[in-house]
Write a protein that holds these residues in place. Structure first.
Motif, PDB file in Angstrom:
ATOM      1  N   UNK A 195     -16.939 -28.473  -1.914  1.00  0.00           N
ATOM      2  CA  UNK A 195     -15.842 -28.921  -2.770  1.00  0.00           C
ATOM      3  C   UNK A 195     -15.890 -28.109  -4.056  1.00  0.00           C
ATOM      4  N   UNK A 196     -14.808 -27.366  -4.294  1.00  0.00           N
ATOM      5  CA  UNK A 196     -14.776 -26.524  -5.488  1.00  0.00           C
ATOM      6  C   UNK A 196     -15.877 -25.483  -5.434  1.00  0.00           C
ATOM      7  N   UNK A 197     -16.668 -25.398  -6.494  1.00  0.00           N
ATOM      8  CA  UNK A 197     -17.760 -24.426  -6.542  1.00  0.00           C
ATOM      9  C   UNK A 197     -19.116 -25.074  -6.287  1.00  0.00           C
ATOM     10  N   UNK A 198     -19.096 -26.231  -5.603  1.00  0.00           N
ATOM     11  CA  UNK A 198     -20.332 -26.945  -5.303  1.00  0.00           C
ATOM     12  C   UNK A 198     -20.455 -27.222  -3.812  1.00  0.00           C
ATOM     13  N   UNK A 199     -21.710 -27.262  -3.359  1.00  0.00           N
ATOM     14  CA  UNK A 199     -22.025 -27.677  -1.993  1.00  0.00           C
ATOM     15  C   UNK A 199     -22.845 -28.955  -2.081  1.00  0.00           C
ATOM     16  N   UNK A 200     -22.437 -29.967  -1.332  1.00  0.00           N
ATOM     17  CA  UNK A 200     -23.135 -31.250  -1.324  1.00  0.00           C
ATOM     18  C   UNK A 200     -23.901 -31.395  -0.016  1.00  0.00           C
ATOM     19  N   UNK A 201     -25.159 -31.822  -0.123  1.00  0.00           N
ATOM     20  CA  UNK A 201     -26.001 -31.945   1.059  1.00  0.00           C
ATOM     21  C   UNK A 201     -27.130 -32.928   0.772  1.00  0.00           C
ATOM     22  N   UNK A 202     -27.775 -33.382   1.845  1.00  0.00           N
ATOM     23  CA  UNK A 202     -28.971 -34.209   1.702  1.00  0.00           C
ATOM     24  C   UNK A 202     -30.248 -33.373   1.734  1.00  0.00           C
ATOM     25  N   UNK A 203     -30.098 -32.062   1.948  1.00  0.00           N
ATOM     26  CA  UNK A 203     -31.257 -31.171   1.966  1.00  0.00           C
ATOM     27  C   UNK A 203     -31.757 -30.931   0.540  1.00  0.00           C
ATOM     28  N   UNK A 204     -33.042 -30.617   0.443  1.00  0.00           N
ATOM     29  CA  UNK A 204     -33.605 -30.239  -0.856  1.00  0.00           C
ATOM     30  C   UNK A 204     -33.478 -28.741  -1.113  1.00  0.00           C
ATOM     31  N   UNK A 205     -33.341 -27.957  -0.030  1.00  0.00           N
ATOM     32  CA  UNK A 205     -33.125 -26.521  -0.148  1.00  0.00           C
ATOM     33  C   UNK A 205     -32.010 -26.121   0.813  1.00  0.00           C
ATOM     34  N   UNK A 206     -31.154 -25.216   0.371  1.00  0.00           N
ATOM     35  CA  UNK A 206     -30.056 -24.734   1.206  1.00  0.00           C
ATOM     36  C   UNK A 206     -30.023 -23.214   1.134  1.00  0.00           C
ATOM     37  N   UNK A 207     -30.097 -22.574   2.306  1.00  0.00           N
ATOM     38  CA  UNK A 207     -29.998 -21.120   2.398  1.00  0.00           C
ATOM     39  C   UNK A 207     -28.604 -20.774   2.908  1.00  0.00           C
ATOM     40  N   UNK A 208     -27.863 -20.026   2.107  1.00  0.00           N
ATOM     41  CA  UNK A 208     -26.474 -19.697   2.441  1.00  0.00           C
ATOM     42  C   UNK A 208     -26.341 -18.212   2.751  1.00  0.00           C
ATOM     43  N   UNK A 209     -25.597 -17.914   3.803  1.00  0.00           N
ATOM     44  CA  UNK A 209     -25.170 -16.544   4.090  1.00  0.00           C
ATOM     45  C   UNK A 209     -23.686 -16.477   3.779  1.00  0.00           C
ATOM     46  N   UNK A 210     -23.309 -15.548   2.917  1.00  0.00           N
ATOM     47  CA  UNK A 210     -21.919 -15.541   2.475  1.00  0.00           C
ATOM     48  C   UNK A 210     -21.408 -14.119   2.267  1.00  0.00           C
ATOM     49  N   UNK A 211     -20.082 -14.003   2.289  1.00  0.00           N
ATOM     50  CA  UNK A 211     -19.413 -12.736   1.999  1.00  0.00           C
ATOM     51  C   UNK A 211     -19.160 -12.675   0.498  1.00  0.00           C
ATOM     52  N   UNK A 212     -19.540 -11.547  -0.108  1.00  0.00           N
ATOM     53  CA  UNK A 212     -19.342 -11.399  -1.545  1.00  0.00           C
ATOM     54  C   UNK A 212     -18.383 -10.248  -1.831  1.00  0.00           C
ATOM     55  N   UNK A 213     -17.924 -10.192  -3.055  1.00  0.00           N
ATOM     56  CA  UNK A 213     -16.951  -9.184  -3.471  1.00  0.00           C
ATOM     57  C   UNK A 213     -17.679  -7.867  -3.739  1.00  0.00           C
ATOM     58  N   UNK A 214     -17.567  -6.937  -2.800  1.00  0.00           N
ATOM     59  CA  UNK A 214     -18.298  -5.674  -2.867  1.00  0.00           C
ATOM     60  C   UNK A 214     -17.579  -4.703  -3.798  1.00  0.00           C
ATOM     61  N   UNK A 215     -18.345  -4.000  -4.609  1.00  0.00           N
ATOM     62  CA  UNK A 215     -17.763  -2.966  -5.457  1.00  0.00           C
ATOM     63  C   UNK A 215     -17.252  -1.815  -4.594  1.00  0.00           C
ATOM     64  N   UNK A 216     -16.177  -1.196  -5.035  1.00  0.00           N
ATOM     65  CA  UNK A 216     -15.532  -0.147  -4.232  1.00  0.00           C
ATOM     66  C   UNK A 216     -16.477   1.000  -3.876  1.00  0.00           C
ATOM     67  N   UNK A 217     -17.423   1.326  -4.743  1.00  0.00           N
ATOM     68  CA  UNK A 217     -18.317   2.461  -4.465  1.00  0.00           C
ATOM     69  C   UNK A 217     -19.228   2.179  -3.277  1.00  0.00           C
ATOM     70  N   UNK A 218     -19.356   0.916  -2.886  1.00  0.00           N
ATOM     71  CA  UNK A 218     -20.220   0.555  -1.761  1.00  0.00           C
ATOM     72  C   UNK A 218     -19.440   0.246  -0.483  1.00  0.00           C
ATOM     73  N   UNK A 219     -18.141   0.475  -0.500  1.00  0.00           N
ATOM     74  CA  UNK A 219     -17.337   0.240   0.698  1.00  0.00           C
ATOM     75  C   UNK A 219     -17.462   1.429   1.646  1.00  0.00           C
ATOM     76  N   UNK A 220     -17.756   1.200   2.929  1.00  0.00           N
ATOM     77  CA  UNK A 220     -17.832   2.308   3.885  1.00  0.00           C
ATOM     78  C   UNK A 220     -16.440   2.858   4.191  1.00  0.00           C
ATOM     79  N   UNK A 221     -16.367   4.098   4.663  1.00  0.00           N
ATOM     80  CA  UNK A 221     -15.054   4.730   4.895  1.00  0.00           C
ATOM     81  C   UNK A 221     -14.162   3.967   5.857  1.00  0.00           C
TER      82      UNK A 221
END
Length: 293
Positions: free
Chosen positions: A97-123
């Motif tokens: 919800x919004x910019x928060x994740x709610x869970x009953x876990x004490x630790x959460x490992x997230x895999x996510x897509x981030x906004x890559x800088x143009x210099x690191x974009x492959x052809x």
């Protein structure tokens, strides 16, 4: 390496407009690019787990307990560069919800897509982004629907190819351990290497076996090795072949042929030994007997 201005300029050139030196330039092209570029880039990044745009991060747990959704014990802050969550390693339910994740876990490992800088974009991704931008720019800059559709078609092709290239560089390893395998191989565990490739376009249909391995041609990425009882669509998808209608009984063994006189007049011709039956609109029109077939 190209910058955001370079990529936007190439997209404008694809639709016949002038390149720009800044998003603040005068002219419709610069204004359209300034407004559409950021969201178009994020949209394309979010459509696939691009290997160059994935991050793993343990989310920061907030010290304050959730004051809403009280059935969750903890709240976690989502990363500021997040575009889309791709996977959450959690043994219990969670909700975003919004910019928060709610869970009953004490630790959460997230895999996510981030906004890559143009210099690191492959052809291959950059080319896909240019055509995707061109499709988005076309209506506002050229007021041409046909140009937009043309660029959209090109964008789909380059995006499909980019996804395939990206997936080919990411093998996945699985360790197989089961009683059946242990019995077969004497209890030895072994590795199976799996290569996953994303394919969203199948409009080339079933390919000739001689094309297997022809990764240098576009048909390889848009074709199928086997397509049984399916029809592929020009838009890229596939669907089950429809059933058949019973129109009548053939006089004898023979073959069926379609004949279109024009866009409004189509016929089904049933050829048998020295005879032909003609159907139109699912109705038998006539029987022809003769010796000239």
């Amino acid at each position: 390496m190209p910058s955001s201005i370079d990529i936007a300029s190439n997209a404008l050139l694809l639709i016949g407009d002038n390149p720009i030196s800044s998003f603040d330039d005068d002219g419709a092209g610069a204004k359209v690019a300034a407004n559409l570029y950021p969201e178009t880039k994020k949209r394309l990044l979010s459509e696939h787990p691009w290997s160059f745009a994935l991050k793993q991060q343990r989310l920061n747990k907030l010290s304050q307990k959730p004051d809403v959704l009280t059935h969750f014990k903890n709240a976690f802050q989502l990363p500021t560069d997040l575009i889309r969550i791709w996977n959450i390693q959690s043994h219990s339910d969670y909700i975003l919800i919004g910019n928060l994740l709610y869970s009953n876990e004490n630790e959460v490992l997230a895999t996510y897509v981030f906004d890559v800088d143009e210099v690191n974009l492959p052809p291959h991704f950059t080319k896909s982004l240019e055509y995707t931008l061109a499709a988005d720019f076309a209506i506002s800059v050229t007021e041409s629907v046909s140009m937009s559709e043309k660029m959209e078609s090109k964008a789909m092709t380059f995006t499909s190819k980019a996804m395939a290239i990206d997936s080919q560089g990411r093998p996945q390893t699985a360790i197989i351990d089961s009683p059946i395998i242990n019995a077969r191989f004497g209890g030895n565990r072994f590795l199976i290497m799996a290569l996953w490739q994303f394919q969203s376009n199948m409009n080339r249909g079933e390919l000739d076996p001689t094309l297997v391995g022809r990764i240098d041609i576009q048909a390889y990425y848009n074709g199928l090795r086997t397509a049984t009882n399916v029809l592929t669509a020009p838009q890229g998808g596939a669907k089950r072949r429809p059933g058949q209608d019973f129109l009548g009984v053939s006089i004898d063994n023979g073959r069926l042929e379609n004949f279109s006189f024009n866009v409004e007049q189509s016929y089904l011709l049933v050829f048998t030994d020295l005879k032909m039956q003609i159907y139109k609109d699912d109705v038998l029109q006539t029987n022809i007997n003769g010796s000239g077939f």
